[in-house]
Design an enzyme around this catalytic site. Structure first.
Site, PDB file in Angstrom:
ATOM      1  N   THR A 179     -14.549  65.975  22.019  1.00 18.46           N
ATOM      2  CA  THR A 179     -13.565  65.267  21.187  1.00 18.46           C
ATOM      3  C   THR A 179     -14.202  64.458  20.072  1.00 18.46           C
ATOM      4  OG1 THR A 179     -13.613  63.418  22.756  1.00 18.46           O
ATOM      5  CG2 THR A 179     -11.914  65.097  23.082  1.00 18.46           C
ATOM      6  N   LYS A 196      -8.611  49.811  19.299  1.00 12.71           N
ATOM      7  CA  LYS A 196      -8.774  49.100  18.034  1.00 12.71           C
ATOM      8  C   LYS A 196      -7.532  49.260  17.166  1.00 12.71           C
ATOM      9  CE  LYS A 196     -11.647  48.761  13.882  1.00 12.71           C
ATOM     10  NZ  LYS A 196     -12.963  49.057  13.261  1.00 12.71           N
ATOM     11  N   ARG A 241      -3.911  23.328  37.715  1.00 16.08           N
ATOM     12  CA  ARG A 241      -3.362  22.157  37.027  1.00 16.08           C
ATOM     13  C   ARG A 241      -4.469  21.314  36.397  1.00 16.08           C
ATOM     14  NH1 ARG A 241      -0.056  19.030  41.296  1.00 16.08           N
ATOM     15  NH2 ARG A 241      -1.615  19.975  42.663  1.00 16.08           N
ATOM     16  N   HIS A 294     -13.122  17.074  51.660  1.00 18.37           N
ATOM     17  CA  HIS A 294     -14.032  16.726  50.560  1.00 18.37           C
ATOM     18  C   HIS A 294     -15.370  17.457  50.690  1.00 18.37           C
ATOM     19  CE1 HIS A 294     -11.021  14.001  49.336  1.00 18.37           C
ATOM     20  NE2 HIS A 294     -11.303  13.034  50.188  1.00 18.37           N
TER      21      HIS A 294
END
Length: 366
Positions: free
Chosen positions: A67, A138, A220, A281
């Site tokens: 191609t 593109k 958040r 923690h």
């Protein structure tokens, strides 16, 4: 919206391509194709034009050149809104190609085989496919580019609902997906080839490694409220890792939830016997083994009941009704387990904010 009149289809993975081609052919789309894909269409009575007939140039070099031709790339790259492009294409007898459907040689699957040779890997590096995909991506305002069978159904539905057109929004989304696919493909090639030493042996640590991540969610905030953050996973996440979790209920995970959940899950899944780990923690404040989920949790909680408040609790076994009743008496941010009984999930629904995660344990352990 761009009306699709001509499509070039050349796929290594033939999944779903017959139905796709039949659908676009029924809409009057002319189909160009190569080699095995064209034969498949002919065998299924789908009208098709071989690319070599279309370009007037035969495939050569054992199919390495199919191609890579101005009539193909000119038809893909030419801008329909620029008169000079239109004139140049008409002068060179280059018609528009409005859709490109390409998936690439299976390089990743090939090199994943334990006995794959360098020669086999090299022959599975696609050249013409990525070139067409990049050209189409593109020129996304004029060309729709499909790179995965999962995209076929939505595009067909849009074509059928619009009488053969694809929206700019869809074409832009397809373009992004196409460039992502090419990036991942080239990254895989780079990873593989970079693992070779000058003497032909392979290193466990490539000279270059290309990390690729997919965003799961925006957060958040980060570790602190003034920081921005998002949660990403590896392109191919490790089985049984936190990013493979299914959230069954609760609020969105926060940055600190994710960090602590990962620590708790990675710790608890390292045990062979029934275990529970509580993290607060980033520090384990309870870890215990037991004959049941309830016993393991009770022992882990007794280690430091104060720190367990508002912590992350992880099990490496199914959470049943008894364990759920005990856990529900405490304030918990995140709960993680390989599975839950129906009775356990019913108990947690009373605490809608609790984030309940289900993660399959990896085969063979952590």
């Amino acid at each position: 919206m761009a009306t699709i009149k001509r499509a070039l289809i050349s796929v290594s993975d033939k999944t779903g391509i017959i139905d796709f081609a039949k659908n676009i052919s029924a809409l009057g789309v002319e189909i160009l194709s190569t080699g095995g894909t064209a034969k498949l269409f002919r065998d299924n009575q789908i009208p098709v034009i071989e690319v070599s007939d279309y370009t007037g140039f035969p495939e050569m070099l054992d199919g390495r050149v199919k191609t890579l031709h101005p009539k193909v790339h000119g038809g893909i790259l030419g801008r329909r809104d620029l008169p000079e492009h239109v004139a140049a294409m008409q002068s060179a007898n280059i018609p528009n190609i409005d859709m490109v459907v390409v998936n690439l040689y299976p390089f990743e699957a090939t090199v994943a085989q334990p006995n794959c040779t360098l020669e086999e890997a090299i022959e599975n590096i696609d050249i013409g496919g990525p070139a067409m995909v990049r050209s189409a991506a593109k020129n996304w305002k004029d060309v729709a580019v499909l790179t995965d069978a999962s995209q076929y159904a939505d595009v067909i539905a849009e074509l059928q609902s619009t009488g053969g057109a694809v929206s700019q929004a869809t074409q832009f989304a397809l373009s992004i997906a196409a460039f992502n696919r090419i990036s991942n493909y080239d990254g895989a090639i780079s990873d593989y080839l970079s693992s070779f030493n000058p003497d032909g042996s392979r290193s466990d640590f490539p000279a270059q490694t290309n990390s690729r991540f997919i965003k799961l969610q925006d957060l958040r905030y980060g570790e602190n409220p003034h920081q921005q953050a998002a949660f990403y996973r590896d392109l191919h996440p490790a089985p049984g890792s936190l990013v493979t979790a299914q959230q069954l209920q609760g609020k969105e995970l926060s940055y600190n939830n994710i960090a602590d959940a990962d620590a708790a899950w990675e710790t608890v899944k390292s045990f062979d016997s029934t275990a529970c780990v509580i993290v607060k923690h980033a520090n384990p404040c309870g870890a215990a083994l037991g004959t049941s989920a309830l016993e393991a949790y009770t022992k882990a909680f007794q280690t430091d009941p104060s720190s367990a408040f508002g912590g992350i609790i992880a099990f490496n076994t199914i959470v049943d009704k008894a364990a759920a009743e005990a856990v529900s008496k405490q304030f918990v941010e995140v709960l993680i387990a390989p599975d839950y009984t129906a009775e356990a999930l019913a108990i947690f629904t009373a605490k809608a904010n609790v984030r309940v995660l289900k993660i399959a344990l990896p085969k063979g352990g952590a």
